[in-house]
Design a protein around this motif. Structure first.
Motif, PDB file in Angstrom:
ATOM      1  N   VAL A  36      25.263   7.931  -5.675  1.00  0.00           N
ATOM      2  CA  VAL A  36      25.872   7.440  -6.917  1.00  0.00           C
ATOM      3  C   VAL A  36      25.044   6.285  -7.469  1.00  0.00           C
ATOM      4  N   ASN A  37      24.591   5.429  -6.564  1.00  0.00           N
ATOM      5  CA  ASN A  37      23.815   4.271  -6.997  1.00  0.00           C
ATOM      6  C   ASN A  37      22.501   4.692  -7.664  1.00  0.00           C
ATOM      7  N   ASP A  38      21.854   5.710  -7.105  1.00  0.00           N
ATOM      8  CA  ASP A  38      20.623   6.222  -7.733  1.00  0.00           C
ATOM      9  C   ASP A  38      20.911   6.701  -9.157  1.00  0.00           C
ATOM     10  N   VAL A  39      22.034   7.412  -9.309  1.00  0.00           N
ATOM     11  CA  VAL A  39      22.363   7.941 -10.642  1.00  0.00           C
ATOM     12  C   VAL A  39      22.692   6.805 -11.604  1.00  0.00           C
ATOM     13  N   LEU A  56      18.943  -7.337  -1.125  1.00  0.00           N
ATOM     14  CA  LEU A  56      18.449  -7.211  -2.489  1.00  0.00           C
ATOM     15  C   LEU A  56      17.340  -6.178  -2.522  1.00  0.00           C
ATOM     16  N   ILE A  57      17.344  -5.400  -3.577  1.00  0.00           N
ATOM     17  CA  ILE A  57      16.306  -4.393  -3.766  1.00  0.00           C
ATOM     18  C   ILE A  57      15.639  -4.622  -5.112  1.00  0.00           C
ATOM     19  N   TYR A  58      14.343  -4.438  -5.141  1.00  0.00           N
ATOM     20  CA  TYR A  58      13.643  -4.374  -6.422  1.00  0.00           C
ATOM     21  C   TYR A  58      13.405  -2.906  -6.704  1.00  0.00           C
ATOM     22  N   HIS A 110       0.824  -1.209   0.000  1.00  0.00           N
ATOM     23  CA  HIS A 110       0.000   0.000   0.000  1.00  0.00           C
ATOM     24  C   HIS A 110       0.857   1.257   0.000  1.00  0.00           C
ATOM     25  N   ASP A 111       2.147   1.100   0.305  1.00  0.00           N
ATOM     26  CA  ASP A 111       3.073   2.236   0.242  1.00  0.00           C
ATOM     27  C   ASP A 111       3.319   2.565  -1.230  1.00  0.00           C
ATOM     28  N   PRO A 112       3.095   3.823  -1.653  1.00  0.00           N
ATOM     29  CA  PRO A 112       3.218   4.136  -3.086  1.00  0.00           C
ATOM     30  C   PRO A 112       4.639   3.978  -3.614  1.00  0.00           C
ATOM     31  N   SER A 152      12.030   4.832  -4.862  1.00  0.00           N
ATOM     32  CA  SER A 152      11.869   3.379  -4.826  1.00  0.00           C
ATOM     33  C   SER A 152      13.009   2.715  -4.046  1.00  0.00           C
ATOM     34  N   VAL A 153      14.230   3.205  -4.266  1.00  0.00           N
ATOM     35  CA  VAL A 153      15.380   2.644  -3.546  1.00  0.00           C
ATOM     36  C   VAL A 153      15.316   3.023  -2.067  1.00  0.00           C
TER      37      VAL A 153
END
Lengths: 454, 454
Positions: B257-260, B305-307, B211-213, B327-328
């Motif tokens: 950096v990871n987001d980029v 792990l991340i989706y 339910h979290d957007p 999202s991250v």
């Protein structure tokens, strides 16, 4: 879309990661004098530009309900099928053989047409090489050698440039001897009683023949390291030997070129196996396809299989050659009295035990033969790829679990070119066989009192 | 002789001819000034002479009653494991990538220790390359990258020459995230009820979280050509991008950096899929292992792990980066409140559907994720192989049926090195992604109002 014929399906099913079922050839060419520095690069570009791909080079496997079909590849990827590689400096033949050994060990991509061509630059003395790989389901070894000859020209010149995948398909004129056997035994595999009565009566005749002292048949072969399970790695060794010299030896001993070839193989194998402390007490048995015609006849189909006694238990080279000749002559006499159909029936019957073992994946309780030696007549004239003279061509065949060595030969000009394919792990230092083949030729010349030529 | 652990057995069992389960790396080196002409040849000879082989490099598979064991290879063949190849003139990087793509597509020989090293000479601008291949049952991708770093030295000089197979084995300090998931789901594969109660309650919590957007979980991914079955052929594309520039963009947008990195991948994939007329309406989902520490901690095991939602449905680069970051961040917040054990349990639960699909060989009814993106921190200092400076290193990973692209990254000095591995047939012209990654970096800089640096 066409169905994959049953024989080709067998070659697809026999394939394992340690047992790729493709055949191939290595061809060595001379770079013309005054060629530009990027000669091979231009040649690769030109080859890749030939994109009107003829069957079967355009066909890939497609499975429908578990049944394989050949279907045109609509995503044909020329850069994938035609590769450009190079040898490290200084480009020794040893490095070329190491490279093609590695390439021959890799499986083809079943999502694509089952062939690959590698143009290899940087071979010492201003040479380059082409290694070609065809899956046996697409083409057998004899057809592969023929394709590798047909795309070349007897006239040098850029205007004669052709590539294998441009060749119009040729009607099949020559049955595949081993394949024919496999086809016949397919039914026998399901039900032994289904073997034609004719073949069975021939089988009986053949069985009786064991009282003939020169007879060599299947299930006579000793256990040998040549018949180990194979790894996934290969060693390819190749060298040409003078046909004039081999003919000289044959004439001196009243034998055929083929008899002498077997004697050379026998001597080399005997010495190699002694090195490895692994020479069986009983003689090795070779299985070989043999033409029953004196000359090559393009439409002839009198090809048969022979189980030849390699007489590796005999130390004396002349006696060994004589024993080999008697063993081969036995089958020649026998086949001469038969029709082509009868011969095929005998071949099918003889290959059944070996074939059944291959198909079922079981180790043979008794070894049918120790090594396959096949000798394909090749071109007598100098051939050219565009303006590049072909210096040599060497067949590259298949090894199987239980058949860790294959010896294939093709003639070119005055050379008889040997291509030895082996499991690199089962047969360490197999490349020594090349030297031993040469030494064996020297020895037979000396024994015959011929002048030393090497 | 030691038993092969269950995780490694899974990687052995997952292997198919179209799906080799080995990882690897490509390293590019500079030949020192005034080096002899046969510098690379000498280097290969010297490497091969290092024959005191440390575990696991000396171990091969041996099956007993269907159970695989690791056993010392008593016929270790150094020339087989260490190959010397070359590029055709002029040795373009494009040709290097074509060569290692071909090498990465070939299965390892299971009769031998499951690794191979290729030293490739003739790379333009006086360079050479090393391609190394390890089976995943022997070493995972992160360990492989670590080995490829450990054998190098921060000091140049012939006296620092070491090769990977000489390295003393290192204690495992970092769990393998995906493997850990697989290990846990192994039991669940046999019996779902066997999942620890803790993991199940976490699973419930995770389920509620939908339910979290900002939540992105498995089974959200759209159907995409990235998730086609794979052929046996590969395309590897590799390039480095300036870490300074990527950090500049991250700072400008208040991102990591990871987001980029994810934003660059997203932009490149979006453009590639538009080229192919195959951009899904819903955003692509990436699965990525992520470190929860701010700095690299050799003994830390807070890897999860991340989706990540790649927001490929958003055209605006700044908005897309913001959506990816949200999202991250969702997963980071969530993981920050958990113990390492809880995180591993969540990871195991999340990877279960994907893992089960991999294990059972069934196509997922709903796609769990579209692409794996993994980013491993690498060395910041210049490293040397003997006296040869390493110019770049690029991870080479695995593609699977349903996962036709893998993006792996490793940092080296000021570069973030991308290694893109793909099925060459499922993803035509995949190498365009490299240009699109560079363009995406330019675009984010422009959007942020940063001065153009490229």
């Amino acid at each position: 879309m066409s169905i994959v014929d049953p024989i080709s399906q067998i070659f697809l099913r026999l394939e394992r990661r340690n047992q790729p079922m493709h055949v191939g050839g290595l061809q060595l060419f001379s770079i013309p004098d005054n060629a530009p520095a990027d000669y091979v690069h231009q040649l690769v570009d030109r080859a890749r530009a030939q994109n009107a791909i003829q069957p079967p080079f355009d066909k890939r496997l497609k499975y429908r309900l578990g049944q394989p079909f050949w279907r045109a590849d609509h995503d044909f990827d020329m850069e994938y099928h035609v590769r450009h590689l190079a040898l490290p400096e200084p480009g020794a033949i040893r490095d070329l053989l190491a490279l093609v050994s590695m390439l021959h060990a890799a499986l083809l991509d079943r999502a694509r047409p089952l062939w690959e061509v590698y143009v290899i630059e940087g071979v010492t003395d201003n040479r380059f090489a082409i290694y070609t790989k065809f899956h046996h389901s697409m083409m057998d070894g004899i057809s592969a050698m023929r394709v590798l000859r047909r795309f070349l020209s007897i006239d040098p010149g850029r205007e004669h440039f052709r590539v294998p995948w441009q060749l119009p398909p040729q009607a099949k004129t020559r049955p595949r001897p081993w394949s024919a056997g496999v086809a016949m035994l397919q039914s026998s595999y399901r039900q032994a009683a289904a073997l034609p009565a004719a073949a069975r009566s021939l089988y009986d005749a053949w069985y009786d023949a064991r009282h003939d002292p020169d007879f060599t048949g299947p299930a006579e072969a000793p256990a040998c390291i040549l018949n180990r399970p194979v790894s996934g790695s290969r060693r390819f060794a190749a060298q040409g030997y003078s046909m004039t010299r081999i003919r000289g030896v044959a004439d001196a001993f009243g034998a055929t070129v083929n008899d002498v070839v077997l004697a050379l193989c026998s001597s080399a194998l005997r010495r190699y196996l002694i090195d490895q402390d692994a020479l069986p007490r009983a003689p090795l048995i070779a299985m070989l396809p043999i033409s029953l015609h004196d000359t090559e006849d393009a439409t002839g189909n009198r090809v048969a299989l022979i189980y030849a006694n390699l007489a590796t238990d005999i130390a004396d080279p002349a006696e060994r050659l004589a024993a080999i000749k008697r063993s081969v002559d036995y089958w020649k006499r026998r086949y001469k009295r038969m029709s082509a159909e009868q011969i095929m029936a005998v071949v099918a019957t003889m290959t059944a035990p070996a074939g059944l073992n291959l198909l079922s994946g079981l180790a043979p309780s008794r070894q049918s033969f120790n090594v396959v030696i096949s000798n394909v007549p090749g071109p007598e004239n100098t051939l050219y790829f565009g303006d590049a003279e072909m210096l040599g061509m060497y067949p590259m065949s298949i090894v199987l679990d239980g058949q860790a060595l294959n010896i294939s030969l093709v003639s070119y000009r005055d050379m008889l070119e040997f291509g030895l394919m082996a499991c690199r792990r089962a047969l360490p230092s197999m490349q020594n066989l090349l030297k031993y083949l040469g030494d064996a030729l020297d020895e037979l010349e000396q024994t015959a009192g011929l002048p030393a030529t090497s």
